[in-house]
Scaffold this motif. Structure first.
Motif, mmCIF file in Angstrom:
data_model
loop_
_atom_site.group_PDB
_atom_site.id
_atom_site.type_symbol
_atom_site.label_atom_id
_atom_site.label_comp_id
_atom_site.label_asym_id
_atom_site.label_seq_id
_atom_site.Cartn_x
_atom_site.Cartn_y
_atom_site.Cartn_z
ATOM 1 N N ALA A 86 0.846 -1.202 0.000
ATOM 2 C CA ALA A 86 0.000 0.000 0.000
ATOM 3 C C ALA A 86 0.879 1.249 0.000
ATOM 4 O O ALA A 86 0.650 2.188 -0.774
ATOM 5 C CB ALA A 86 -0.925 -0.007 1.215
ATOM 6 N N LEU A 90 1.113 4.058 -3.185
ATOM 7 C CA LEU A 90 0.724 5.453 -2.986
ATOM 8 C C LEU A 90 1.926 6.387 -3.144
ATOM 9 O O LEU A 90 1.891 7.335 -3.940
ATOM 10 C CB LEU A 90 0.100 5.634 -1.593
ATOM 11 N N SER A 93 3.593 6.465 -6.684
ATOM 12 C CA SER A 93 2.846 7.138 -7.749
ATOM 13 C C SER A 93 2.790 8.640 -7.489
ATOM 14 O O SER A 93 2.824 9.427 -8.433
ATOM 15 C CB SER A 93 1.460 6.526 -7.960
ATOM 16 N N MET A 94 2.714 9.053 -6.218
ATOM 17 C CA MET A 94 2.764 10.494 -5.939
ATOM 18 C C MET A 94 4.063 11.098 -6.446
ATOM 19 O O MET A 94 4.072 12.096 -7.167
ATOM 20 C CB MET A 94 2.660 10.736 -4.419
ATOM 21 N N TRP A 186 -5.498 12.838 -7.656
ATOM 22 C CA TRP A 186 -6.298 11.795 -7.016
ATOM 23 C C TRP A 186 -7.495 11.387 -7.853
ATOM 24 O O TRP A 186 -7.763 10.211 -8.037
ATOM 25 C CB TRP A 186 -6.732 12.283 -5.625
ATOM 26 N N LEU A 190 -4.940 9.370 -11.272
ATOM 27 C CA LEU A 190 -4.831 7.994 -10.750
ATOM 28 C C LEU A 190 -5.794 7.017 -11.415
ATOM 29 O O LEU A 190 -5.401 5.906 -11.775
ATOM 30 C CB LEU A 190 -5.021 7.975 -9.241
ATOM 31 N N THR A 201 1.539 -2.658 -7.993
ATOM 32 C CA THR A 201 1.015 -3.423 -6.850
ATOM 33 C C THR A 201 1.576 -4.833 -6.859
ATOM 34 O O THR A 201 2.028 -5.352 -5.838
ATOM 35 C CB THR A 201 -0.530 -3.495 -6.922
#
Lengths: 281, 367
Positions: A86, A90, A93-94, A186, A190, A201
């Motif tokens: 997780a 997150l 990708s940010m 977001w 995304l 993932t």
């Protein structure tokens, strides 16, 4: 013309022969792994090659669940894997998005730093990582297991490459409508990044589920062992070498199953991941 | 080149909104840094900082007690490094043995996995064959599984009563006791050819040699035990590299191959003169990645052999771990890490230089 046909037939046949031979070489060890985990100890010792347990028994699995800390290791592995995956998805990708799209001072230098970081061989960081964990007083804790792995330079790189391949127009429309950077990221960017997110993932899941070396320098209490660490301990430690193979192989099967299932279901993302890895070089 | 993106004009109509708002450029700057902040902080804390701390520790004799920055920690300068190279002793002997072991390991694994990966990719890429997806998956699967789990499987497969031994027995061969056999393969080969008697090697070879190991020891080749690790690693990593070759092969236009066929090129000629040159970037990548990864072999050594038998599966990565965490000589352990780092960097650069150097030479020869 005729000769060419028979020649290509022969080469097709040779091709299949080689492929089947290597498929056996690559897959039969897994057959041995599963089959022997279901054998009795004398049977595993006497007929290691045989794919059929005789007699069939789940004794190895019972022993590994009852006589070892395997349930604990499984729990720790799941917890660490979920948190790391997780976090990586997150945070990578940010950062990847910012490096690809947001125009901030120093981003080129930062990107070069990310590339540089990817080039550092992980094994070299072994003792150094322990030094830092120890200095911060988090050695031998869940934090030590998770936090250093939660970010991955290769993941940042992959996401940056992906975001650069997406046309800017959609985001620009959102930005003109007054959405801030976070909102744009977001709710607009995304959702479009689904394939890349799935790939990331899967790679993160596989990487953290299989992670072994990091646990050696991060924790020492048996309560904090993950599955690979526990299995390594089982093999090289207390239960001794050369015996209890059905039990050890059973533990190895349990460590293999989650990745195997994901591999079968999401194979094309694995393939993509391997080739993304190729591009970074 | 400046490290900033082209700055927007200071007074653009949009920036001149009413109210005391930050300019668009400033807001982008803040947003950008906020987005990368977690990555920067964590990579800084667990990658950059460790390297800096380790550089300090490698200059000390810290034993793991308390902080390495306390005043009581003995500072030893470059001793931990010089001991690996110039001082006669156990530290140097172990280190050089580990370098030797890893060298033979790299020298076999890298070419073997590259050739196997390329061969499999070429065959899987054949348009006539069906079941491509299955074979691709079968070859790739070992690379995604846990290194620890797979090492356990190979321990079993190569055990004394294991699958490989029984398989060899089918062909009437008495297999070795894989994991307890410390004999060097090159020694065995030299003995088999009748050149040297491994039990009584010539004094010229045993009497001296560089870095504390005799020439005879340097020329051992990988031990039989190391060969099991070599086989395991070739088996697990070939699939990944096969995928890379396969992706590159699929980028080669079919017309190019057809043109070759029309020109009457045989299959081998076609491969040698059309396919292989086009695969060169991928080949370079696979060799580099292979070289970098093989110098870091650790998990398999930890699970399968712990450096035994007779230190013939000891590698610098495992030695560094062992020195730091088993003997509590953190200074020496980190020094070994840095030397390993240097080895990897130097070899990667060397390989790059070799591959680059050959390119123009070949071109001139062809023209």
């Amino acid at each position: 013309m005729k000769r060419r046909d028979s020649r290509s037939l022969a080469s097709t046949f040779a091709g299949y022969f080689v492929l089947v031979f290597f498929a056996l070489v690559f897959l039969y060890p897994f057959v041995i792994q599963v089959a022997n985990s279901l054998k009795t100890e004398p049977d595993a010792a006497a007929n290691a090659l045989s794919p059929l347990p005789h007699p069939f028994t789940t004794g190895g699995y019972e022993k590994v669940f009852l006589n070892t800390d395997l349930p604990l290791w499984l729990g720790n592995s799941m917890l660490v894997t979920i948190l790391v995956t997780a976090g990586r998805v997150l945070l990578c990708s940010m950062a990847g998005y910012a490096l690809a799209r947001v125009r901030f001072r120093g981003r080129k230098a930062l990107f070069s730093a990310v590339i540089g970081v990817m080039a550092v061989p992980p094994v070299v960081l072994f003792v150094p990582k322990f030094l830092v964990l120890n200095q911060f007083g988090i050695y031998d804790s869940y934090t030590a297991l998770v936090l250093p792995l939660i970010v991955d330079a290769a993941g940042v790189f992959m996401m940056k490459q992906f975001f650069e391949s997406v046309p800017v127009s959609v985001e620009e429309a959102a930005r003109i409508d007054g959405a801030g950077v976070w909102r744009t990221f977001w709710s607009v960017v995304l959702p479009m990044a689904r394939p890349a997110l799935i790939t990331l993932t899967i790679i993160s899941f596989q990487g953290s589920w299989n992670e072994f070396a990091h646990t050696l320098v991060a924790v020492q209490s048996p309560e904090l062992f993950t599955l690979p660490r526990g299995i390594a301990d089982l093999v090289s430690g207390s239960l001794g070498k050369g015996t209890q193979y059905p039990l050890k192989l059973g533990a190895a099967v349990l460590a293999t199953i989650p990745v195997a299932v994901i591999f079968v279901v999401f194979q094309r993302y694995f393939v993509r991941g391997a080739n993304e890895g190729a591009e970074k070089g | 080149m400046a490290d900033t993106a082209p700055a927007p004009a200071p007074v653009s109509p949009r920036a001149a909104r009413p109210g005391p708002r930050l300019s668009a450029a400033v807001r982008e700057n803040i947003a950008g840094w906020l987005f990368v902040a977690p990555v920067v902080v964590i990579l800084g804390l667990f990658l950059l900082l460790p390297i800096l701390m380790a550089m300090w520790v490698s200059l000390t004799d810290w034993n793991g007690q308390g902080s390495p920055f306390r005043s009581g920690v003995p500072f030893v300068g470059l001793d931990n490094y010089t001991r690996l190279f110039t001082e006669d002793g156990l530290a140097r002997q172990d280190f050089m043995t580990s370098v030797r072991n890893n060298f033979y390991y790299v020298a076999i694994v890298v070419p073997a996995q590259t050739v196997l990966a390329l061969g499999l990719a070429v065959i899987v890429n054949n348009r006539m064959l069906k079941g491509k997806t299955f074979f691709r998956a079968a070859f790739f699967f070992p690379s995604v599984t846990s290194s620890v789990a797979i090492s356990v499987v190979f321990l079993f497969i190569f055990a004394n009563s294991g699958a490989v031994t029984s398989l060899l027995k089918l062909f009437g061969i008495d297999g070795p006791q894989w994991f307890s056999d410390s004999r060097g393969v090159l020694h065995l080969l030299l003995g088999g050819l009748g050149l040297v008697d491994p039990a009584d090697p010539p004094a010229a070879l045993t009497s001296g040699g560089p870095f504390g190991l005799s020439w005879w020891e340097w020329l051992s080749g990988p031990s039989v035990a190391m060969c099991t690790i070599i086989m395991l690693v070739v088996w697990t990593t070939s699939g990944t590299f096969m995928l890379m070759f396969l992706a590159a092969l699929q980028d080669i236009p079919v017309t190019l191959e057809e043109a070759g066929m029309l020109d009457g090129a045989g299959r081998w000629q076609q491969f040698r003169h059309i396919t292989l040159p086009l695969l060169k970037p991928t080949l370079f990548l696979v060799l580099t990645l292979g070289l970098i990864a093989t110098w870091q072999v650790f998990d398999q050594v930890y699970v399968m052999s712990q450096g035994n038998p007779a230190k013939t599966t000891l590698t610098p990565a495992f030695l560094s771990y062992q020195t730091a965490f088993r003997s509590f000589e953190y200074g020496s352990g980190t020094a070994i890490s840095f030397v390993l780092f240097a080895i990897i960097v130097v070899l990667a650069l060397l390989q790059r230089w070799i591959m680059r150097d050959r390119d123009p030479a070949r071109r001139t020869r062809r023209s």
